[in-house]
Design a protein around this motif. Structure first.
Motif, mmCIF file in Angstrom:
data_model
loop_
_atom_site.group_PDB
_atom_site.id
_atom_site.type_symbol
_atom_site.label_atom_id
_atom_site.label_comp_id
_atom_site.label_asym_id
_atom_site.label_seq_id
_atom_site.Cartn_x
_atom_site.Cartn_y
_atom_site.Cartn_z
ATOM 1 N N ILE A 155 28.844 34.309 39.946
ATOM 2 C CA ILE A 155 29.715 33.316 39.330
ATOM 3 C C ILE A 155 30.990 34.072 38.966
ATOM 4 O O ILE A 155 30.974 34.935 38.077
ATOM 5 C CB ILE A 155 29.113 32.706 38.055
ATOM 6 N N SER A 156 32.085 33.828 39.689
ATOM 7 C CA SER A 156 33.371 34.408 39.289
ATOM 8 C C SER A 156 33.861 33.616 38.081
ATOM 9 O O SER A 156 34.034 32.397 38.157
ATOM 10 C CB SER A 156 34.377 34.316 40.434
ATOM 11 N N VAL A 157 34.073 34.309 36.964
ATOM 12 C CA VAL A 157 34.351 33.596 35.716
ATOM 13 C C VAL A 157 35.840 33.539 35.399
ATOM 14 O O VAL A 157 36.420 32.459 35.266
ATOM 15 C CB VAL A 157 33.585 34.249 34.536
ATOM 16 N N ALA A 158 36.489 34.694 35.264
ATOM 17 C CA ALA A 158 37.865 34.685 34.758
ATOM 18 C C ALA A 158 38.635 35.911 35.205
ATOM 19 O O ALA A 158 38.065 36.977 35.457
ATOM 20 C CB ALA A 158 37.856 34.614 33.235
ATOM 21 N N HIS A 159 39.962 35.736 35.295
ATOM 22 C CA HIS A 159 40.896 36.845 35.455
ATOM 23 C C HIS A 159 41.748 36.884 34.175
ATOM 24 O O HIS A 159 42.773 36.200 34.075
ATOM 25 C CB HIS A 159 41.795 36.640 36.672
ATOM 26 N N PRO A 160 41.313 37.662 33.178
ATOM 27 C CA PRO A 160 42.009 37.638 31.895
ATOM 28 C C PRO A 160 43.236 38.542 31.865
ATOM 29 O O PRO A 160 43.353 39.499 32.634
ATOM 30 C CB PRO A 160 40.945 38.168 30.918
ATOM 31 N N LYS A 161 44.141 38.220 30.962
ATOM 32 C CA LYS A 161 45.242 39.127 30.650
ATOM 33 C C LYS A 161 44.687 40.348 29.918
ATOM 34 O O LYS A 161 43.643 40.269 29.258
ATOM 35 C CB LYS A 161 46.271 38.442 29.740
ATOM 36 N N LEU A 162 45.402 41.457 30.030
ATOM 37 C CA LEU A 162 45.018 42.670 29.320
ATOM 38 C C LEU A 162 45.900 42.824 28.084
ATOM 39 O O LEU A 162 47.135 42.766 28.176
ATOM 40 C CB LEU A 162 45.184 43.887 30.231
ATOM 41 N N ASN A 208 45.381 32.542 28.296
ATOM 42 C CA ASN A 208 45.104 33.984 28.289
ATOM 43 C C ASN A 208 44.240 34.443 29.461
ATOM 44 O O ASN A 208 43.992 35.642 29.604
ATOM 45 C CB ASN A 208 44.423 34.388 26.986
ATOM 46 N N ALA A 209 43.783 33.505 30.276
ATOM 47 C CA ALA A 209 42.958 33.876 31.424
ATOM 48 C C ALA A 209 43.014 32.764 32.464
ATOM 49 O O ALA A 209 43.176 31.590 32.129
ATOM 50 C CB ALA A 209 41.507 34.130 31.015
ATOM 51 N N LEU A 210 42.878 33.174 33.708
ATOM 52 C CA LEU A 210 42.818 32.244 34.822
ATOM 53 C C LEU A 210 41.358 32.040 35.200
ATOM 54 O O LEU A 210 40.601 33.001 35.304
ATOM 55 C CB LEU A 210 43.591 32.836 36.008
ATOM 56 N N VAL A 211 40.957 30.798 35.383
ATOM 57 C CA VAL A 211 39.597 30.535 35.848
ATOM 58 C C VAL A 211 39.451 31.129 37.251
ATOM 59 O O VAL A 211 40.256 30.865 38.140
ATOM 60 C CB VAL A 211 39.300 29.025 35.877
ATOM 61 N N ALA A 212 38.428 31.946 37.437
ATOM 62 C CA ALA A 212 38.270 32.677 38.700
ATOM 63 C C ALA A 212 37.556 31.832 39.750
ATOM 64 O O ALA A 212 36.681 31.019 39.431
ATOM 65 C CB ALA A 212 37.500 33.968 38.462
ATOM 66 N N VAL A 213 37.911 32.066 40.991
ATOM 67 C CA VAL A 213 37.250 31.458 42.141
ATOM 68 C C VAL A 213 36.701 32.553 43.049
ATOM 69 O O VAL A 213 35.551 32.528 43.471
ATOM 70 C CB VAL A 213 38.227 30.556 42.931
ATOM 71 N N ASN A 214 37.547 33.532 43.339
ATOM 72 C CA ASN A 214 37.217 34.641 44.228
ATOM 73 C C ASN A 214 36.852 35.890 43.415
ATOM 74 O O ASN A 214 37.027 35.911 42.190
ATOM 75 C CB ASN A 214 38.410 34.931 45.136
ATOM 76 N N PRO A 215 36.391 36.944 44.075
ATOM 77 C CA PRO A 215 36.002 38.149 43.333
ATOM 78 C C PRO A 215 37.173 38.934 42.762
ATOM 79 O O PRO A 215 36.973 39.784 41.904
ATOM 80 C CB PRO A 215 35.255 39.002 44.380
ATOM 81 N N TYR A 216 38.389 38.678 43.257
ATOM 82 C CA TYR A 216 39.569 39.386 42.728
ATOM 83 C C TYR A 216 40.707 38.397 42.514
ATOM 84 O O TYR A 216 40.706 37.296 43.077
ATOM 85 C CB TYR A 216 39.972 40.551 43.627
ATOM 86 N N PRO A 217 41.700 38.761 41.721
ATOM 87 C CA PRO A 217 42.751 37.814 41.345
ATOM 88 C C PRO A 217 43.727 37.537 42.483
ATOM 89 O O PRO A 217 43.809 38.292 43.462
ATOM 90 C CB PRO A 217 43.446 38.503 40.159
ATOM 91 N N PRO A 218 44.512 36.466 42.353
ATOM 92 C CA PRO A 218 45.402 36.033 43.438
ATOM 93 C C PRO A 218 46.592 36.944 43.686
ATOM 94 O O PRO A 218 47.341 36.723 44.636
ATOM 95 C CB PRO A 218 45.851 34.638 42.990
ATOM 96 N N THR A 219 46.780 37.960 42.861
ATOM 97 C CA THR A 219 47.893 38.894 43.068
ATOM 98 C C THR A 219 47.626 39.866 44.217
ATOM 99 O O THR A 219 48.552 40.538 44.677
ATOM 100 C CB THR A 219 48.170 39.699 41.785
ATOM 101 N N LEU A 220 46.366 39.978 44.678
ATOM 102 C CA LEU A 220 46.021 40.901 45.753
ATOM 103 C C LEU A 220 46.001 40.177 47.102
ATOM 104 O O LEU A 220 45.736 38.979 47.171
ATOM 105 C CB LEU A 220 44.652 41.538 45.493
#
Length: 531
Positions: free
Chosen positions: A497-504, A326-338
């Motif tokens: 700490i970039s935590v997660a990119h969750p689904k909505l 349900n979520a991607l572990v984050a590395v950067n401040p925004y998700p990989p779709t951008l």
């Protein structure tokens, strides 16, 4: 029974059909109270839903459920070859709301656009100083340096001239902070000395008309009969403010609300299994993060921030909060779709010995306490704030740091975080326009550090130079390269700490139709109805 005469039978059929099409109430269980209704003062999604989405329009907006631009108060526009001049041709016949506190004497025109934008741009505008918090989006996105002028050539044509090209400019104009207000209403309030009413008695052109707000309880709207896209099918619209996501789900099951925002991810399977309910979901442009106040003692030292990163158990944190998948572990401040996502950045593997050594090297005493601000009640980027805080507390205890958890109401937390009171702030961000600049300028720029939206209070000149350059470049490959360089600096400096990119997820009753889940997390109910 005697048969009805033909005329009477036809009349009964018509009335019956009209009754079936009559508007029904729509109750939405929302997650928090808005900070106010003068949206230019605020950046939170809950405030934008309650004001910008329900009450206002902009020159352009996003097609429902997408990040594509479509006409709104501007029917069409032209952009000069050099990218510096935007000419907007305004829609005619658009009505401002009529309420018991304001009756407009004219339709929307160019003066309203000039009032709304120049209020934020021009220090000499009579309304410029009528806010105690400034204009956070306008300032952090450097619009004061970007906009050269906002003028009109006639009542239905507005010309915006820029000082430099700005790649995401049209997308920026679809954001909440560019909402168009009634200049006539502003003049009325100024003359009567009631400028504070702009934040509590809003007037717009949007799909719903404000009726009343009971703080922490309910916002009530009625459908706008004059809305230029047609009267909304739900009347009234009610936001039932329900901070606990468990209670939101209970109310949804009991049909006390027909839509419930941000259910807990681990509740989604049971919602889908309930024959009365359904779930809309999307890969949203969202990041959950923990800002580290780089101005505070010890935390200003990069070695301490590195130690915190080394102690934080990201994978366990994300799986416990959101569930697997349900979520991607984050590395950067925004998700990989951008564009410009830096694939070379990596989260460090957990290493408690190295973390302890870094703290010792930085001179941090064993048992040093740091404060963590987090919200009460769960939302999209943090469905269980208490659990999240306690897991972080346990992680940092293993390297000798004590975490003092301060749970507070959403608005109070934001106010104090902007003042720089916290050491750590658990927060999240939903992209407003599908562009990386919306994350980086709004949350990590030097301007945002000044106005408090940058909770890390981090200002790196090289990072700032790169994101400023990227805004002015229209070639996507060049922009992406600049953003990757900026994100490499972010990864070195560790302000978050970039935590997660969750689904909505949005839960609703089966008989709800016309709702569009948005990757930008906007909740707009202009086309939503209960069958």
């Amino acid at each position: 029974m005697k048969p009805l005469p033909l005329r009477a039978a036809l009349a009964a059929m018509i009335l019956g059909a009209a009754g079936n099409l009559a508007a029904k109430p729509l109750v939405v269980c929302t997650e928090a109270s808005p900070e106010g209704f003068d949206i230019v003062q605020y950046t939170t999604a809950v405030t934008a839903d309650a004001s910008a989405e329900a009450l206002f329009n902009r020159l352009v907006d996003f097609k429902p459920g997408t990040t594509d631009i479509q006409p709104a108060l501007a029917e069409r526009w032209e952009v000069s070859a050099d990218g510096l001049t935007y000419t907007f041709h305004l829609r005619q016949g658009v009505k401002f709301h009529t309420t018991d506190y304001f009756t407009p004497t004219r339709d929307f025109n160019a003066d309203d656009v000039l009032w709304s934008l120049n209020r934020q741009l021009d220090p000499n505008h009579p309304w410029h100083d009528k806010t105690s918090v400034g204009y956070p989006y306008f300032e952090s996105m450097a619009f004061r340096q970007l906009l050269k002028s906002v003028t009109k050539t006639d009542d239905h044509t507005v010309v915006i001239t820029l000082n430099r090209p700005e790649a995401p400019f049209l997308r920026d104009l679809a954001m909440a902070f560019t909402s168009i207000y009634s200049a006539e209403y502003g003049d009325q309030l100024l003359k009567s000395g009631k400028t504070g009413d702009l934040n509590s008695k809003p007037i717009g052109t949007g799909p719903f008309v404000f009726q009343r707000y009971n703080k922490d309880a309910q916002i009530r709207y009625k459908a706008n009969p004059d809305y230029f896209r047609g009267k909304p099918p739900s009347d009234p619209l009610i936001f039932a403010i329900t901070t606990d996501n468990n209670v939101r789900l209970q109310k949804l099951r009991a049909n006390e609300c027909q839509v419930a925002v941000y259910p807990k991810p681990d509740d989604v399977p049971s919602i889908k299994a309930d024959p009365r309910l359904k779930v809309d979901e999307i890969e949203a442009i969202v990041t959950g993060y923990i800002a580290i106040n780089t101005e505070h003692k010890y935390l200003s030292d990069l070695r301490v921030r590195q130690a915190i990163h080394l102690a934080f158990d990201r994978q366990r944190h994300v799986e416990q909060l959101f569930g697997k998948g349900n979520a991607l572990v984050a590395v950067n401040p925004y998700p990989p779709t951008l564009i410009g996502y830096n694939d070379e950045n990596r989260n460090p593997p957990r290493d408690l010995d190295k973390a302890r050594a870094l703290l010792k090297e930085a001179g941090v005493p064993e048992g040093t306490a740091i404060t963590l601000f987090t919200r009460s009640g769960g939302g999209q980027t943090n469905p269980n704030p208490r659990l999240s805080a306690e897991m972080l507390q346990a992680d940092l205890a293993e390297i000798g740091l004590k975490v003092d958890i301060r749970m507070m109401e959403w608005g109070e937390m934001l106010r104090r975080a902007k003042n720089g009171e916290a050491d750590l702030v658990a927060s999240g961000w939903a992209g407003d326009n599908g562009d990386p600049d919306n994350f980086l300028s709004s949350l990590l720029s030097c301007e945002a550090a000044k106005n408090g939206e940058n909770y890390a209070r981090w200002c790196n000149p090289k990072f700032q130079e790169l994101i400023t350059q990227a805004r002015a470049v229209t070639d996507n490959d060049q922009r992406a390269s600049l953003y990757r360089q900026a994100l490499a600096i972010y990864a070195e400096e560790l302000p978050w700490i970039s935590v997660a990119h969750p689904k909505l997820f949005t839960a609703m009753r089966k008989d709800v139709e016309g709702y569009h889940v948005s990757p930008l997390t906007n909740n707009n109910f202009a086309t939503t109805r209960v069958k």
